[in-house]
Design an enzyme around this catalytic site. Structure first.
Site, PDB file in Angstrom:
ATOM      1  N   GLY A 273       0.970  -1.291   0.013  1.00 38.42           N
ATOM      2  CA  GLY A 273      -0.085  -0.192   0.003  1.00 38.42           C
ATOM      3  C   GLY A 273       1.009   1.017   0.143  1.00 38.42           C
ATOM      4  N   CYS A 352      -5.673  22.936  19.295  1.00 42.11           N
ATOM      5  CA  CYS A 352      -5.277  23.196  20.533  1.00 42.11           C
ATOM      6  C   CYS A 352      -4.892  21.948  21.525  1.00 42.11           C
ATOM      7  CB  CYS A 352      -6.411  23.662  21.296  1.00 42.11           C
ATOM      8  SG  CYS A 352      -7.473  25.110  20.525  1.00 42.11           S
TER       9      CYS A 352
HETATM   10  C1  LIG Z   1      -1.971  -2.745   5.698  1.00 39.96           C
HETATM   11  C2  LIG Z   1      -1.722  -4.077   5.089  1.00 39.96           C
HETATM   12  C3  LIG Z   1      -1.004  -4.083   3.826  1.00 39.96           C
HETATM   13  C4  LIG Z   1      -0.477  -3.087   2.968  1.00 39.96           C
HETATM   14  O1  LIG Z   1       0.657  -2.552   3.997  1.00 39.96           O
HETATM   15  P1  LIG Z   1       1.870  -1.323   3.506  1.00 39.96           P
HETATM   16  O2  LIG Z   1       2.556  -1.127   4.714  1.00 39.96           O
HETATM   17  O3  LIG Z   1       0.966  -0.177   3.173  1.00 39.96           O
HETATM   18  O4  LIG Z   1       2.395  -1.964   2.269  1.00 39.96           O
HETATM   19  C5  LIG Z   1      -0.950  -5.410   3.277  1.00 39.96           C
HETATM   20  N1  LIG Z   1      -1.738  -6.466   3.492  1.00 39.96           N
HETATM   21  C6  LIG Z   1      -2.328  -6.376   4.740  1.00 39.96           C
HETATM   22  C7  LIG Z   1      -2.790  -7.528   5.348  1.00 39.96           C
HETATM   23  C8  LIG Z   1      -2.492  -5.284   5.447  1.00 39.96           C
HETATM   24  O5  LIG Z   1      -3.058  -5.326   6.801  1.00 39.96           O
END
Ligand SMILES: *Cc1c(COP(=O)(O)O)cnc(C)c1O
Length: 403
Positions: A273, A352
């Site tokens: 991601g 704040c």
């Molecule tokens: C969050 C997540 C990802 C992506 O992780 P990144 O660090 O954003 O690459 C992939 N697989 C699972 C199961 C996740 O929970």
């Protein structure tokens, strides 16, 4: 660092148009294409939607990814609508019966099952819906030893965790898939899923992937499962302190190509991601006020961590670039323009709370009221993880730049 398209818009917007999230979709497409090109052709690239689920981002990635990893009923609905027809893999803990039913109705292609109870719920939902051959990957919480990471003193997975199944629990689930178990289950075990760590560099990621694939292959052989897929997760490292030191996709791609040769019967899949979308987004704002307190300089910017929570969550300084505003009537007040020069400054937002710090004690050449600041690496885990409603400030603008 900042792309010219983003810089131009950032200086053209009026103060009242700020803060704004500005995404460079051209840069995103180029990055995603480069990542895809570095990976072996047979490897499947999924995008973990939770990093940034904005429809324009999902759509820009579409030509370069095989599918999307989604982690809630909301994400299932959202991603299906944004990129119709793209394969989805539904993961995440605590899936409700309602979510599983809806996902089956929407034809979700793969389920990453996190527990024995969830497997039974899914089987029941599939049976009620009369849907045969639902494809399941069991998520395993696999211990990966330091030795497998090139001697790094690091052990991952295998610790007590709410995610996935311990290796023994995976084995306990296997009879539930067997056709002659008398069970009415209509699930097909097609592989193993694991997402064990985040922030690793390319060689360490390859080592973790190898440990997962090797374990899955042995499991498959031991029980005659004929597994065909292994999803080794995401977590490719992003260095917020050194934005130019990017994850080495070429090294990773070579390592994964070697791994694929070792496991010709397995389709390898990854689901990053952050490392895909983080670089395409900037949070642009302007300096509202500058003052000194106890000998330290503070710059107050429009907006804050209620829009860009990343630095508060990860306890880092968000990298930024100052865009000096010198044109025309930038400064029309009848008093001197507040400024700091050649000293460290702490950039805070309008909340704040002392936690509303975007970057602390960062040396700047010059920063004045009215100057723009573009925070980089704001394309992932930024707006969508932030507590927008706290203090009721206006929402930022959103701009998606494309050539
Ligand atoms: C969050 C997540 C990802 C992506 O992780 P990144 O660090 O954003 O690459 C992939 N697989 C699972 C199961 C996740 O929970």
């Amino acid at each position: 660092m900042i792309t010219s398209a983003v810089r131009t818009l950032a200086t053209e917007l009026t103060g009242d148009d700020l803060p704004a999230y500005v995404y460079d979709l051209t840069a995103l497409r180029a990055h995603a294409r480069a990542v895809r090109d570095a990976l072996p052709p047979g490897l499947e690239l999924y995008y973990a939607a939770k990093a940034n689920p904005a429809p324009r981002i999902l759509q820009a990635l579409a030509p370069h990814v095989t599918g999307y990893e989604v982690a809630s009923g909301g994400e299932v609905e959202h991603v299906r609508a944004a990129v119709p027809g793209a394969p989805l893999a539904f993961g995440g803990p605590g899936k409700t019966e309602g979510e599983l039913r809806r996902a089956l109705t929407l034809g979700v292609e793969r389920f990453h099952v996190e527990s024995e109870q969830e497997l039974r719920l899914l089987a029941g939902a599939a049976q009620d819906a009369g849907i045969p051959d639902v494809d399941v990957l069991l998520r395993v919480n696999l211990p990966v030893a330091g030795a497998e990471l090139g001697g790094a003193a690091l052990a991952m997975g295998g610790r007590p965790s709410p995610f996935g199944l311990d290796p023994e629990a995976v084995e306990r689930c296997l009879p539930l898939f067997s056709a002659d178990s008398g069970s009415p289950l209509r699930l097909r075990l097609c592989g193993i899923h694991a997402h064990l760590a985040s922030g690793l560099d390319a060689p360490a990621q390859v080592a973790v992937a190898a440990a997962i694939a090797d374990w899955a292959a042995k499991l498959s052989e031991r029980h005659g499962l004929g597994l065909t897929e292994v999803n080794v997760g995401g977590g490719m490292g992003v260095d917020y302190a050194h934005p130019d030191r990017r994850f080495d996709w070429a090294v990773y791609g070579q390592g994964m190509a070697d791994l694929a040769l070792r496991h010709p019967d397995l389709t390898l899949r990854i689901e990053p991601g952050r490392a895909l979308t983080v670089y395409c987004g900037w949070y642009v704002t302007e300096v509202l006020d500058i003052k000194h307190s106890g000998g330290e300089a503070f710059a107050v910017v429009r907006g804050g961590t209620h829009h860009l929570r990343t630095p508060a969550t990860k306890q880092h300084d968000q990298p930024f670039q100052v865009l000096p505003m010198d044109t025309g009537n930038t400064w029309t007040r009848p008093w001197p323009r507040p400024a700091v020069r050649a000293e460290p400054v702490t950039l805070v937002g309008q909340l704040c709370t002392p936690k509303d710090v975007l970057a602390g004690r960062i040396p700047v050449e010059e920063l004045r009221v009215g100057d723009r600041v573009a925070f980089a690496l704001a394309g992932a885990y930024a707006w969508n993880i932030s507590h927008h409603d706290f203090l009721m400030h206006p929402r930022p603008g959103f701009h998606y730049l494309e050539e």
